[in-house]
Write a protein that holds these residues in place. Structure first.
Motif, PDB file in Angstrom:
ATOM      1  N   VAL A 109       4.915  24.005   0.735  1.00  0.00           N
ATOM      2  CA  VAL A 109       6.197  24.684   0.981  1.00  0.00           C
ATOM      3  C   VAL A 109       6.035  26.134   0.559  1.00  0.00           C
ATOM      4  O   VAL A 109       6.065  26.458  -0.624  1.00  0.00           O
ATOM      5  CB  VAL A 109       7.358  24.015   0.204  1.00  0.00           C
ATOM      6  N   ASP A 110       5.802  27.005   1.533  1.00  0.00           N
ATOM      7  CA  ASP A 110       5.511  28.406   1.246  1.00  0.00           C
ATOM      8  C   ASP A 110       6.254  29.245   2.282  1.00  0.00           C
ATOM      9  O   ASP A 110       5.759  29.447   3.397  1.00  0.00           O
ATOM     10  CB  ASP A 110       3.978  28.598   1.321  1.00  0.00           C
ATOM     11  N   GLY A 111       7.479  29.698   1.929  1.00  0.00           N
ATOM     12  CA  GLY A 111       8.302  30.431   2.887  1.00  0.00           C
ATOM     13  C   GLY A 111       8.592  29.546   4.078  1.00  0.00           C
ATOM     14  O   GLY A 111       9.079  28.421   3.920  1.00  0.00           O
ATOM     15  N   ARG A 112       8.234  30.013   5.278  1.00  0.00           N
ATOM     16  CA  ARG A 112       8.442  29.205   6.487  1.00  0.00           C
ATOM     17  C   ARG A 112       7.203  28.381   6.849  1.00  0.00           C
ATOM     18  O   ARG A 112       7.199  27.662   7.851  1.00  0.00           O
ATOM     19  CB  ARG A 112       8.858  30.113   7.656  1.00  0.00           C
ATOM     20  N   LYS A 113       6.160  28.536   6.012  1.00  0.00           N
ATOM     21  CA  LYS A 113       4.954  27.710   6.233  1.00  0.00           C
ATOM     22  C   LYS A 113       5.169  26.388   5.497  1.00  0.00           C
ATOM     23  O   LYS A 113       4.791  26.239   4.341  1.00  0.00           O
ATOM     24  CB  LYS A 113       3.735  28.449   5.701  1.00  0.00           C
ATOM     25  N   VAL A 114       5.868  25.497   6.156  1.00  0.00           N
ATOM     26  CA  VAL A 114       6.215  24.221   5.544  1.00  0.00           C
ATOM     27  C   VAL A 114       5.611  23.123   6.398  1.00  0.00           C
ATOM     28  O   VAL A 114       6.014  22.925   7.556  1.00  0.00           O
ATOM     29  CB  VAL A 114       7.754  24.067   5.438  1.00  0.00           C
ATOM     30  N   ARG A 115       4.648  22.434   5.836  1.00  0.00           N
ATOM     31  CA  ARG A 115       3.889  21.451   6.632  1.00  0.00           C
ATOM     32  C   ARG A 115       3.083  20.559   5.693  1.00  0.00           C
ATOM     33  O   ARG A 115       2.892  20.899   4.524  1.00  0.00           O
ATOM     34  CB  ARG A 115       2.926  22.195   7.565  1.00  0.00           C
ATOM     35  N   PRO A 116       2.581  19.429   6.189  1.00  0.00           N
ATOM     36  CA  PRO A 116       1.749  18.597   5.304  1.00  0.00           C
ATOM     37  C   PRO A 116       0.508  19.366   4.862  1.00  0.00           C
ATOM     38  O   PRO A 116      -0.039  20.163   5.636  1.00  0.00           O
ATOM     39  CB  PRO A 116       1.361  17.411   6.206  1.00  0.00           C
ATOM     40  N   LYS A 117       0.100  19.167   3.613  1.00  0.00           N
ATOM     41  CA  LYS A 117      -1.112  19.836   3.123  1.00  0.00           C
ATOM     42  C   LYS A 117      -2.312  19.383   3.938  1.00  0.00           C
ATOM     43  O   LYS A 117      -2.381  18.228   4.368  1.00  0.00           O
ATOM     44  CB  LYS A 117      -1.336  19.493   1.648  1.00  0.00           C
ATOM     45  N   THR A 118      -3.257  20.284   4.133  1.00  0.00           N
ATOM     46  CA  THR A 118      -4.433  19.955   4.929  1.00  0.00           C
ATOM     47  C   THR A 118      -5.271  18.885   4.226  1.00  0.00           C
ATOM     48  O   THR A 118      -5.773  17.958   4.851  1.00  0.00           O
ATOM     49  CB  THR A 118      -5.314  21.207   5.121  1.00  0.00           C
ATOM     50  N   ARG A 119      -5.392  19.051   2.901  1.00  0.00           N
ATOM     51  CA  ARG A 119      -6.190  18.056   2.166  1.00  0.00           C
ATOM     52  C   ARG A 119      -5.241  17.091   1.467  1.00  0.00           C
ATOM     53  O   ARG A 119      -4.333  17.504   0.772  1.00  0.00           O
ATOM     54  CB  ARG A 119      -7.092  18.754   1.148  1.00  0.00           C
ATOM     55  N   GLN A 120      -5.451  15.807   1.685  1.00  0.00           N
ATOM     56  CA  GLN A 120      -4.578  14.776   1.127  1.00  0.00           C
ATOM     57  C   GLN A 120      -5.415  13.744   0.374  1.00  0.00           C
ATOM     58  O   GLN A 120      -6.594  13.564   0.650  1.00  0.00           O
ATOM     59  CB  GLN A 120      -3.824  14.046   2.253  1.00  0.00           C
ATOM     60  N   LEU A 121      -4.720  13.052  -0.542  1.00  0.00           N
ATOM     61  CA  LEU A 121      -5.339  11.900  -1.185  1.00  0.00           C
ATOM     62  C   LEU A 121      -5.375  10.798  -0.133  1.00  0.00           C
ATOM     63  O   LEU A 121      -4.338  10.456   0.442  1.00  0.00           O
ATOM     64  CB  LEU A 121      -4.466  11.484  -2.384  1.00  0.00           C
ATOM     65  N   GLY A 122      -6.558  10.279   0.150  1.00  0.00           N
ATOM     66  CA  GLY A 122      -6.664   9.258   1.199  1.00  0.00           C
ATOM     67  C   GLY A 122      -6.346   7.882   0.661  1.00  0.00           C
ATOM     68  O   GLY A 122      -5.460   7.726  -0.171  1.00  0.00           O
ATOM     69  N   GLU A 179       0.878  -1.168   0.000  1.00  0.00           N
ATOM     70  CA  GLU A 179       0.000   0.000   0.000  1.00  0.00           C
ATOM     71  C   GLU A 179       0.920   1.223   0.000  1.00  0.00           C
ATOM     72  O   GLU A 179       1.864   1.276   0.796  1.00  0.00           O
ATOM     73  CB  GLU A 179      -0.855  -0.005   1.275  1.00  0.00           C
ATOM     74  N   ILE A 180       0.657   2.151  -0.864  1.00  0.00           N
ATOM     75  CA  ILE A 180       1.499   3.355  -0.896  1.00  0.00           C
ATOM     76  C   ILE A 180       0.709   4.529  -0.342  1.00  0.00           C
ATOM     77  O   ILE A 180      -0.368   4.853  -0.852  1.00  0.00           O
ATOM     78  CB  ILE A 180       1.928   3.734  -2.323  1.00  0.00           C
ATOM     79  N   ILE A 181       1.284   5.148   0.679  1.00  0.00           N
ATOM     80  CA  ILE A 181       0.643   6.330   1.247  1.00  0.00           C
ATOM     81  C   ILE A 181       1.493   7.544   0.889  1.00  0.00           C
ATOM     82  O   ILE A 181       2.658   7.618   1.256  1.00  0.00           O
ATOM     83  CB  ILE A 181       0.460   6.193   2.763  1.00  0.00           C
ATOM     84  N   GLU A 182       0.903   8.441   0.131  1.00  0.00           N
ATOM     85  CA  GLU A 182       1.639   9.628  -0.320  1.00  0.00           C
ATOM     86  C   GLU A 182       1.165  10.812   0.512  1.00  0.00           C
ATOM     87  O   GLU A 182      -0.029  11.021   0.673  1.00  0.00           O
ATOM     88  CB  GLU A 182       1.314   9.857  -1.801  1.00  0.00           C
ATOM     89  N   ARG A 183       2.125  11.587   1.041  1.00  0.00           N
ATOM     90  CA  ARG A 183       1.741  12.749   1.837  1.00  0.00           C
ATOM     91  C   ARG A 183       2.402  13.980   1.250  1.00  0.00           C
ATOM     92  O   ARG A 183       3.618  14.137   1.320  1.00  0.00           O
ATOM     93  CB  ARG A 183       2.168  12.547   3.289  1.00  0.00           C
ATOM     94  N   GLU A 184       1.607  14.819   0.622  1.00  0.00           N
ATOM     95  CA  GLU A 184       2.171  16.009  -0.014  1.00  0.00           C
ATOM     96  C   GLU A 184       2.317  17.134   1.007  1.00  0.00           C
ATOM     97  O   GLU A 184       1.491  17.290   1.898  1.00  0.00           O
ATOM     98  CB  GLU A 184       1.266  16.459  -1.164  1.00  0.00           C
TER      99      GLU A 184
END
Ligand code: SAH
Length: 236
Positions: free
Chosen positions: A212-225, A204-209
């Motif tokens: 990356v926006d300046g110092r706002k670097v974090r997992p996207k709120t909406r992800q492919l489940g 099973e492959i789980i991709e987490r995008e």
């Protein structure tokens, strides 16, 4: 051929660059899209290039639930298929998997039982200009005409019903890959494999995008489940 226009703000896909294009950043003249740089009537700058396979591919029509690119990537990297490979796919669905395989392989045939989805695959094949993809409006459980096949991919509600067809068509060493969204499908598929088709692994492959926006670097709120499980098998 379609053109891609890229500005500071956005990316545009121009299906018919022989006509002037109206973007939200102004109008671009057809003649300017023949160059590698264009300026709109309101002074916005664009880089211009011919669309790539992936630009066209991301615009395919979708009917059935498609196999995601993260899974297609693994199918290619785990099998090493290339320009000499012959592949068979079923069910065709929207052709997301078979069109990508045709972009890599020598010849691909996809079997789709439903006429409406068969037509969707045909339309996507046409849009992508894939001459090495054959689309058959047929039931894969009734048999696969192609012989000595290097790779067979299955994405069916009852994939175990297609094992006998796949077994006949695969060459020794050929890969059989099943994609299923649920574990009972994986269980029934693997438990119905004949002795000379060995189960290599199920992934099973789980991709987490990430954003990356300046110092706002974090997992996207909406992800492919959840998408599905890939089961890799090989005929020996
Ligand atoms: N992998 C496809 C999506 C397949 S969806 C893609 O990436 O676009 C599953 C498809 O299998 C459906 O379109 C369904 O009509 C088709 N199907 C179901 N049973 C079938 C069978 N026995 N033979 C051929 N196609 C079948």
């Amino acid at each position: 051929m379609a053109k891609i226009l890229i500005s500071k703000e956005s990316k545009y896909y121009v299906k018919d660059p022989s006509k002037d294009y109206h973007s939200k950043e102004g109008q671009i003249k057809a003649a300017d899209m023949q160059k590698d740089h264009a300026v709109s009537n309101i002074g916005k700058d664009f880089s211009v290039f011919d669309s790539w396979f992936i630009d066209d591919y991301s615009r395919i029509k979708r009917g059935a639930q498609i196999v995601a690119r993260k899974e297609i990537g693994l199918i290619i990297s785990e099998t090493g298929i290339n320009k000499n490979s012959v592949a068979v796919d079923a069910g065709g669905g929207s052709g997301a998997l078979s069109c990508f395989l045709a972009h890599i392989c020598k010849e691909v045939t996809t079997y789709e039982i439903r006429e409406d989805f068969f037509k969707t695959v045909e339309a996507n094949k046409e849009m992508l200009g894939l001459k090495n993809l054959t689309v058959k409006n047929a039931d894969v459980t009734k048999g696969i005409d192609e012989k000595n096949v290097d790779l067979i991919t299955l994405d069916l509600p009852a994939p175990w019903e297609a094992i006998a067809s796949a077994h006949q068509a695969l060459k020794a060493g050929g890969f059989l890959i099943n994609y299923s969204p649920t574990i009972p499908q994986v269980m029934d598929f693997v438990s119905n494999l004949p002795e000379d088709i060995i189960h290599l692994k199920t992934i099973e492959i789980i991709e987490r995008e990430w954003e990356v926006d300046g110092r706002k670097v974090r997992p996207k709120t909406r992800q492919l489940g959840h998408t599905g499980f890939l089961t890799f098998c090989r005929k020996i």
